[in-house]
Design a protein around this motif. Structure first.
Motif, PDB file in Angstrom:
ATOM      1  N   GLY A 109      30.512 -14.824 -55.291  1.00 46.36           N
ATOM      2  CA  GLY A 109      31.568 -15.814 -55.452  1.00 46.36           C
ATOM      3  C   GLY A 109      31.907 -16.000 -56.916  1.00 46.36           C
ATOM      4  O   GLY A 109      31.090 -15.714 -57.804  1.00 46.36           O
ATOM      5  N   ASP A 110      33.087 -16.480 -57.193  1.00 44.57           N
ATOM      6  CA  ASP A 110      33.544 -16.640 -58.576  1.00 44.57           C
ATOM      7  C   ASP A 110      32.666 -17.618 -59.355  1.00 44.57           C
ATOM      8  O   ASP A 110      32.359 -17.391 -60.520  1.00 44.57           O
ATOM      9  CB  ASP A 110      35.003 -17.098 -58.611  1.00 44.57           C
ATOM     10  N   GLU A 111      32.257 -18.709 -58.709  1.00 45.41           N
ATOM     11  CA  GLU A 111      31.415 -19.697 -59.400  1.00 45.41           C
ATOM     12  C   GLU A 111      30.066 -19.108 -59.776  1.00 45.41           C
ATOM     13  O   GLU A 111      29.582 -19.303 -60.893  1.00 45.41           O
ATOM     14  CB  GLU A 111      31.198 -20.922 -58.504  1.00 45.41           C
ATOM     15  N   LEU A 112      29.438 -18.399 -58.824  1.00 39.56           N
ATOM     16  CA  LEU A 112      28.127 -17.811 -59.085  1.00 39.56           C
ATOM     17  C   LEU A 112      28.225 -16.755 -60.179  1.00 39.56           C
ATOM     18  O   LEU A 112      27.369 -16.701 -61.076  1.00 39.56           O
ATOM     19  CB  LEU A 112      27.554 -17.198 -57.805  1.00 39.56           C
ATOM     20  N   ALA A 113      29.263 -15.917 -60.146  1.00 45.73           N
ATOM     21  CA  ALA A 113      29.443 -14.893 -61.172  1.00 45.73           C
ATOM     22  C   ALA A 113      29.610 -15.530 -62.551  1.00 45.73           C
ATOM     23  O   ALA A 113      29.017 -15.076 -63.536  1.00 45.73           O
ATOM     24  CB  ALA A 113      30.644 -14.021 -60.835  1.00 45.73           C
ATOM     25  N   ALA A 114      30.395 -16.592 -62.624  1.00 39.20           N
ATOM     26  CA  ALA A 114      30.595 -17.283 -63.901  1.00 39.20           C
ATOM     27  C   ALA A 114      29.291 -17.889 -64.415  1.00 39.20           C
ATOM     28  O   ALA A 114      29.001 -17.837 -65.611  1.00 39.20           O
ATOM     29  CB  ALA A 114      31.654 -18.368 -63.743  1.00 39.20           C
ATOM     30  N   LYS A 115      28.482 -18.428 -63.502  1.00 38.53           N
ATOM     31  CA  LYS A 115      27.197 -19.014 -63.898  1.00 38.53           C
ATOM     32  C   LYS A 115      26.262 -17.928 -64.441  1.00 38.53           C
ATOM     33  O   LYS A 115      25.585 -18.132 -65.458  1.00 38.53           O
ATOM     34  CB  LYS A 115      26.546 -19.731 -62.720  1.00 38.53           C
ATOM     35  N   ILE A 116      26.207 -16.780 -63.781  1.00 42.82           N
ATOM     36  CA  ILE A 116      25.350 -15.678 -64.232  1.00 42.82           C
ATOM     37  C   ILE A 116      25.797 -15.187 -65.602  1.00 42.82           C
ATOM     38  O   ILE A 116      24.975 -14.958 -66.493  1.00 42.82           O
ATOM     39  CB  ILE A 116      25.354 -14.534 -63.199  1.00 42.82           C
ATOM     40  N   ILE A 117      27.083 -15.070 -65.804  1.00 40.77           N
ATOM     41  CA  ILE A 117      27.606 -14.617 -67.102  1.00 40.77           C
ATOM     42  C   ILE A 117      27.257 -15.615 -68.195  1.00 40.77           C
ATOM     43  O   ILE A 117      26.822 -15.237 -69.284  1.00 40.77           O
ATOM     44  CB  ILE A 117      29.131 -14.389 -67.022  1.00 40.77           C
ATOM     45  N   SER A 118      27.419 -16.899 -67.908  1.00 35.94           N
ATOM     46  CA  SER A 118      27.102 -17.902 -68.936  1.00 35.94           C
ATOM     47  C   SER A 118      25.605 -17.915 -69.234  1.00 35.94           C
ATOM     48  O   SER A 118      25.210 -18.104 -70.390  1.00 35.94           O
ATOM     49  CB  SER A 118      27.589 -19.290 -68.518  1.00 35.94           C
ATOM     50  N   LEU A 119      24.765 -17.697 -68.219  1.00 34.20           N
ATOM     51  CA  LEU A 119      23.320 -17.625 -68.463  1.00 34.20           C
ATOM     52  C   LEU A 119      22.976 -16.419 -69.335  1.00 34.20           C
ATOM     53  O   LEU A 119      22.164 -16.517 -70.257  1.00 34.20           O
ATOM     54  CB  LEU A 119      22.559 -17.541 -67.136  1.00 34.20           C
ATOM     55  N   LYS A 120      23.595 -15.259 -69.051  1.00 36.32           N
ATOM     56  CA  LYS A 120      23.318 -14.052 -69.834  1.00 36.32           C
ATOM     57  C   LYS A 120      23.732 -14.236 -71.285  1.00 36.32           C
ATOM     58  O   LYS A 120      23.092 -13.722 -72.203  1.00 36.32           O
ATOM     59  CB  LYS A 120      24.043 -12.851 -69.213  1.00 36.32           C
ATOM     60  N   ASN A 169      17.451  -7.173 -71.620  1.00 39.73           N
ATOM     61  CA  ASN A 169      18.293  -6.127 -71.036  1.00 39.73           C
ATOM     62  C   ASN A 169      18.587  -6.528 -69.583  1.00 39.73           C
ATOM     63  O   ASN A 169      18.032  -7.498 -69.070  1.00 39.73           O
ATOM     64  CB  ASN A 169      17.644  -4.743 -71.149  1.00 39.73           C
ATOM     65  N   PHE A 170      19.434  -5.790 -68.914  1.00 41.69           N
ATOM     66  CA  PHE A 170      19.899  -6.231 -67.601  1.00 41.69           C
ATOM     67  C   PHE A 170      18.788  -6.276 -66.551  1.00 41.69           C
ATOM     68  O   PHE A 170      18.748  -7.187 -65.727  1.00 41.69           O
ATOM     69  CB  PHE A 170      21.070  -5.364 -67.122  1.00 41.69           C
ATOM     70  N   LEU A 171      17.879  -5.304 -66.564  1.00 37.79           N
ATOM     71  CA  LEU A 171      16.784  -5.328 -65.604  1.00 37.79           C
ATOM     72  C   LEU A 171      15.867  -6.527 -65.862  1.00 37.79           C
ATOM     73  O   LEU A 171      15.502  -7.255 -64.933  1.00 37.79           O
ATOM     74  CB  LEU A 171      15.990  -4.020 -65.675  1.00 37.79           C
ATOM     75  N   HIS A 172      15.519  -6.737 -67.106  1.00 35.71           N
ATOM     76  CA  HIS A 172      14.677  -7.874 -67.466  1.00 35.71           C
ATOM     77  C   HIS A 172      15.396  -9.189 -67.141  1.00 35.71           C
ATOM     78  O   HIS A 172      14.791 -10.139 -66.629  1.00 35.71           O
ATOM     79  CB  HIS A 172      14.309  -7.801 -68.956  1.00 35.71           C
ATOM     80  N   GLN A 218      17.578  -9.682 -64.816  1.00 36.39           N
ATOM     81  CA  GLN A 218      17.535  -9.843 -63.349  1.00 36.39           C
ATOM     82  C   GLN A 218      16.177 -10.396 -62.920  1.00 36.39           C
ATOM     83  O   GLN A 218      16.090 -11.304 -62.076  1.00 36.39           O
ATOM     84  CB  GLN A 218      17.794  -8.496 -62.679  1.00 36.39           C
ATOM     85  N   GLU A 219      15.119  -9.866 -63.488  1.00 38.61           N
ATOM     86  CA  GLU A 219      13.773 -10.335 -63.153  1.00 38.61           C
ATOM     87  C   GLU A 219      13.603 -11.798 -63.567  1.00 38.61           C
ATOM     88  O   GLU A 219      13.038 -12.619 -62.829  1.00 38.61           O
ATOM     89  CB  GLU A 219      12.709  -9.460 -63.837  1.00 38.61           C
ATOM     90  N   LEU A 220      14.084 -12.151 -64.761  1.00 34.10           N
ATOM     91  CA  LEU A 220      13.974 -13.522 -65.245  1.00 34.10           C
ATOM     92  C   LEU A 220      14.783 -14.477 -64.355  1.00 34.10           C
ATOM     93  O   LEU A 220      14.332 -15.592 -64.067  1.00 34.10           O
ATOM     94  CB  LEU A 220      14.444 -13.623 -66.692  1.00 34.10           C
ATOM     95  N   LEU A 221      15.950 -14.055 -63.927  1.00 32.69           N
ATOM     96  CA  LEU A 221      16.766 -14.890 -63.041  1.00 32.69           C
ATOM     97  C   LEU A 221      16.031 -15.153 -61.730  1.00 32.69           C
ATOM     98  O   LEU A 221      16.000 -16.300 -61.243  1.00 32.69           O
ATOM     99  CB  LEU A 221      18.105 -14.231 -62.736  1.00 32.69           C
ATOM    100  N   SER A 222      15.474 -14.103 -61.135  1.00 37.65           N
ATOM    101  CA  SER A 222      14.802 -14.292 -59.851  1.00 37.65           C
ATOM    102  C   SER A 222      13.555 -15.161 -60.005  1.00 37.65           C
ATOM    103  O   SER A 222      13.193 -15.889 -59.093  1.00 37.65           O
ATOM    104  CB  SER A 222      14.445 -12.949 -59.225  1.00 37.65           C
ATOM    105  N   ARG A 223      12.929 -15.138 -61.171  1.00 40.32           N
ATOM    106  CA  ARG A 223      11.737 -15.942 -61.408  1.00 40.32           C
ATOM    107  C   ARG A 223      12.046 -17.399 -61.758  1.00 40.32           C
ATOM    108  O   ARG A 223      11.372 -18.306 -61.316  1.00 40.32           O
ATOM    109  CB  ARG A 223      10.939 -15.301 -62.541  1.00 40.32           C
ATOM    110  N   HIS A 224      13.117 -17.628 -62.566  1.00 43.64           N
ATOM    111  CA  HIS A 224      13.331 -18.955 -63.135  1.00 43.64           C
ATOM    112  C   HIS A 224      14.605 -19.677 -62.663  1.00 43.64           C
ATOM    113  O   HIS A 224      14.710 -20.877 -62.865  1.00 43.64           O
ATOM    114  CB  HIS A 224      13.376 -18.875 -64.671  1.00 43.64           C
TER     115      HIS A 224
END
Length: 105
Positions: free
Chosen positions: A73-84, A93-96, A98-104
């Motif tokens: 969804g647009d909201e979730l994508a925007a949130k992920i981009i702002s977190l990155k 890096n992107f793999l790390h 992704q791992e950090l997102l799933s953990r925290h």
């Protein structure tokens, strides 16, 4: 009732339109159209039939402008981009990331 279709043809679709129009008008043979389009005679026959019945709209894929079922969804994508882009995840890096997102997150 007006069944007018509004669309924007790509260069490839415009080329197909021109060749199919020449085929319908009798300026091209089936073999010439197939060769020009890089398609088999059978595929050109199918395109010609649809072109005659539906007009240029047949050249546009039915899924054009449709969002995939698995898209975020647009909201979730925007949130992920702002977190990155945040200070916390900027150097990951992107793999790390992704791992950090799933953990925290």
């Amino acid at each position: 009732m007006n069944n007018e279709v509004h669309y924007q043809l790509s260069q490839k679709q415009l080329n197909r339109y021109t060749i199919l129009q020449k085929l319908v008008d009798g300026d091209f043979t089936l073999a010439q159209a197939a060769s020009s389009l890089g398609l088999s005679n059978r595929q050109v026959i199918r395109l010609k039939k649809g072109f005659i019945q539906e007009g240029p709209a047949v050249l546009i894929h039915k899924n054009t402008n449709c969002k995939p079922a698995h898209a975020l969804g647009d909201e979730l994508a925007a949130k992920i981009i702002s977190l990155k882009q945040s200070e916390l995840y900027r150097d990951a890096n992107f793999l790390h990331f992704q791992e950090l997102l799933s953990r925290h997150e």
